[in-house]
Write a protein that holds these residues in place. Structure first.
Motif, PDB file in Angstrom:
ATOM      1  N   ILE A 303      20.638 -74.059  25.424  1.00  0.00           N
ATOM      2  CA  ILE A 303      20.506 -73.894  24.252  1.00  0.00           C
ATOM      3  C   ILE A 303      21.016 -74.915  23.261  1.00  0.00           C
ATOM      4  O   ILE A 303      22.199 -74.993  23.516  1.00  0.00           O
ATOM      5  N   ASN A 304      20.499 -75.535  22.304  1.00  0.00           N
ATOM      6  CA  ASN A 304      20.875 -76.587  21.218  1.00  0.00           C
ATOM      7  C   ASN A 304      21.735 -77.702  22.139  1.00  0.00           C
ATOM      8  O   ASN A 304      22.777 -78.081  21.465  1.00  0.00           O
ATOM      9  N   SER A 305      21.210 -78.027  23.070  1.00  0.00           N
ATOM     10  CA  SER A 305      21.777 -79.306  23.658  1.00  0.00           C
ATOM     11  C   SER A 305      20.769 -80.174  24.281  1.00  0.00           C
ATOM     12  O   SER A 305      19.735 -79.953  24.642  1.00  0.00           O
ATOM     13  N   ALA A 306      21.066 -81.554  24.026  1.00  0.00           N
ATOM     14  CA  ALA A 306      20.437 -82.586  24.557  1.00  0.00           C
ATOM     15  C   ALA A 306      20.960 -83.402  25.939  1.00  0.00           C
ATOM     16  O   ALA A 306      20.655 -84.262  26.351  1.00  0.00           O
ATOM     17  N   LYS A 307      22.151 -82.653  26.636  1.00  0.00           N
ATOM     18  CA  LYS A 307      22.769 -83.096  27.527  1.00  0.00           C
ATOM     19  C   LYS A 307      22.161 -82.571  28.997  1.00  0.00           C
ATOM     20  O   LYS A 307      21.961 -81.580  29.063  1.00  0.00           O
ATOM     21  N   ILE A 308      22.118 -83.550  29.892  1.00  0.00           N
ATOM     22  CA  ILE A 308      21.442 -83.309  31.030  1.00  0.00           C
ATOM     23  C   ILE A 308      22.580 -82.695  32.043  1.00  0.00           C
ATOM     24  O   ILE A 308      23.615 -83.457  32.387  1.00  0.00           O
ATOM     25  N   GLN A 334       7.958 -85.787  27.703  1.00  0.00           N
ATOM     26  CA  GLN A 334       7.576 -84.797  26.562  1.00  0.00           C
ATOM     27  C   GLN A 334       8.676 -83.840  26.588  1.00  0.00           C
ATOM     28  O   GLN A 334       9.149 -83.032  27.365  1.00  0.00           O
ATOM     29  N   GLY A 335       9.238 -83.828  25.308  1.00  0.00           N
ATOM     30  CA  GLY A 335      10.576 -83.203  24.882  1.00  0.00           C
ATOM     31  C   GLY A 335      10.019 -81.636  24.221  1.00  0.00           C
ATOM     32  O   GLY A 335       9.265 -81.717  23.213  1.00  0.00           O
ATOM     33  N   TYR A 336      10.615 -80.717  24.194  1.00  0.00           N
ATOM     34  CA  TYR A 336      10.376 -79.489  23.726  1.00  0.00           C
ATOM     35  C   TYR A 336      11.617 -78.854  23.365  1.00  0.00           C
ATOM     36  O   TYR A 336      12.747 -78.982  23.871  1.00  0.00           O
ATOM     37  N   THR A 341      15.296 -70.437  17.921  1.00  0.00           N
ATOM     38  CA  THR A 341      16.597 -71.045  17.519  1.00  0.00           C
ATOM     39  C   THR A 341      16.253 -72.131  16.714  1.00  0.00           C
ATOM     40  O   THR A 341      15.431 -73.116  17.155  1.00  0.00           O
ATOM     41  N   GLY A 342      16.756 -72.360  15.569  1.00  0.00           N
ATOM     42  CA  GLY A 342      16.587 -73.767  14.759  1.00  0.00           C
ATOM     43  C   GLY A 342      15.351 -73.610  13.915  1.00  0.00           C
ATOM     44  O   GLY A 342      14.398 -73.020  14.260  1.00  0.00           O
ATOM     45  N   GLU A 349      13.787 -83.070  16.002  1.00  0.00           N
ATOM     46  CA  GLU A 349      14.611 -84.041  16.219  1.00  0.00           C
ATOM     47  C   GLU A 349      15.607 -83.545  17.769  1.00  0.00           C
ATOM     48  O   GLU A 349      15.873 -84.630  18.467  1.00  0.00           O
ATOM     49  N   LEU A 350      15.734 -82.280  17.891  1.00  0.00           N
ATOM     50  CA  LEU A 350      16.435 -82.129  19.371  1.00  0.00           C
ATOM     51  C   LEU A 350      15.474 -82.332  20.435  1.00  0.00           C
ATOM     52  O   LEU A 350      15.892 -82.786  21.361  1.00  0.00           O
TER      53      LEU A 350
END
Length: 398
Positions: A303-308, A334-336, A341-342, A349-350
């Motif tokens: 949640i709320n993270s773009a780190k793999i 494709q990002g989701y 949340t948010g 942007e996330l």
């Protein structure tokens, strides 16, 4: 992953030898592994770090003693006096917590004559968050109702010997008392900000007959406390949630890929059996056989993270291997983001950052960036009905 030529020639030679000596052949059997499903309870569990959910409380209010003989001189009311409170505690789950709290004040009592005595009390309390238990855990809940029970000790001193009826071990009338109360009460808590709450609380301490230094009358006496003040939160007020069913959909997806590979293996086994039926073996033309890595469909994020994470990086590596084995293929990343949340703008942007993280990792594994396209979908589009699954990057081809 290079050549299967030698294997094919050796297999062919073996088939010819078997045909000449036994004039028969064995059928190829593909065994299927049976997986027994273990039932999983889809229940969210909450844990709390020992560093979080501590608090200090400071308050003041009033107390009223209910003791024997307060009407002995014809007075028809109890005496109300000031009370001061300090304490600290810790919530070790969203539902239960403990605290140690102390009180000090003077009490006015009537027995033969009116007298003022000092009282100091300490209690250890077990607290229950009613709203978290009924409506579900929520660390930033604005209003809470918290019943509690406790045990403690009370030291009362300054009694007039002329009013006492209890003797100490030396035969003197006592001017001080040690008592061990049990108590119950309820606290109302109002969140003011992340670090400060306002509270209002009522407590009743129950004592034996000697609380007022007079051993006669009813066997139970009491002291009623009503007070309010502020709670100062130390560390963060938060809980960590875990549900074992959260990844079942992803596991089912991997199981589907395993079943697809089993089907391909069965097809290959059938083709091998058909080739064995043709004797003598046809001339084998040497060619390089490339084993292509299947492309995994997704990369999940916290949640709320773009780190793999390290676990998901395995999927990125497999996609990179697939693209290198298929140099003419391009991929859309494709990002989701989950919609619960948010804001929509923040989630857009996330999802862009999640897609960029995956593209950067693929480039690091040797994939040309010109073959990759990022498509940020935010939270306006939700590919899965289960909300937690939508913190994800999905690979598609144009």
């Amino acid at each position: 992953m290079k050549k299967n030529l030698l294997l094919a020639i050796a297999g062919c030679g073996a088939m010819m030898f078997a045909a000449n000596t036994a004039n028969a052949q064995e059928a190829v059997v593909v065994e299927e592994t049976v997986v027994t499903e273990v039932p999983v309870e889809c229940k969210t569990h909450y844990t709390s770090s020992w560093k979080d959910n501590w608090f200090i409380q400071l308050g003041a209010g009033m107390q009223v003693p209910y003791t024997d003989h307060y009407l002995a001189k014809g007075k028809d009311k109890h005496h109300i006096t000031a009370l001061y409170n300090v304490g600290f505690g810790h919530w070790f789950s969203p539902y239960l917590g403990f605290r140690v709290t102390g009180y000090y004040g003077k009490m006015h009592m009537d027995w033969i004559k009116t007298q003022s005595v000092n009282m100091a009390n300490a209690n250890a309390d077990l607290m229950w968050d009613m709203f978290n238990s009924i409506a579900g855990p929520k660390a930033d809940r604005v209003f809470s109702i918290i019943p509690f029970v406790g045990v403690g000790g009370t030291y009362t001193w300054g009694f007039d010997p002329a009013t006492a009826s209890i003797y100490d071990g030396d035969g003197h009338l006592k001017t001080k008392e040690w008592t061990l109360p049990v108590s119950a009460g309820i606290q109302l808590r109002l969140r003011l900000c992340k670090y400060v709450d306002f509270f209002a609380e009522g407590r009743v301490n129950f004592y034996g007959d000697n609380f007022n230094n007079v051993a006669s009358g009813e066997p139970i006496e009491a002291n009623v406390n009503v007070y309010g003040g502020f709670l100062f939160n130390i560390g963060e007020r938060k809980y960590t949630a875990y549900n074992p069913c959260e990844y079942l959909g992803y596991i089912n997806q991997l199981n589907g890929q395993v079943n697809a590979l089993r089907g391909e293996l069965a097809t290959t086994a059938a083709a091998l059996a058909a080739a064995e039926a043709q004797l003598p073996c046809p001339e084998v033309v040497a060619q390089e056989v490339v084993v292509q890595t299947p492309m995994l469909a997704s990369v999940r994020f916290k949640i709320n993270s773009a780190k793999i994470s390290d676990e998901e990086m395995v999927n990125v590596y497999n996609v990179a291997e697939w693209m290198k084995a298929n140099p003419s293929a391009n991929v859309i990343v494709q990002g989701y983001a989950d919609k619960n949340t948010g804001t929509s703008a923040y989630n857009m942007e996330l999802s862009q950052r999640r897609g960029q993280s995956v593209v950067d990792a693929l480039v690091n594994y040797g994939v040309d960036s010109s073959r990759l396209t990022i498509q940020a979908n935010g939270s306006d589009v939700q590919p899965y009905e289960t909300n937690n699954w939508n913190r994800i990057v999905i690979f598609t081809q144009p």
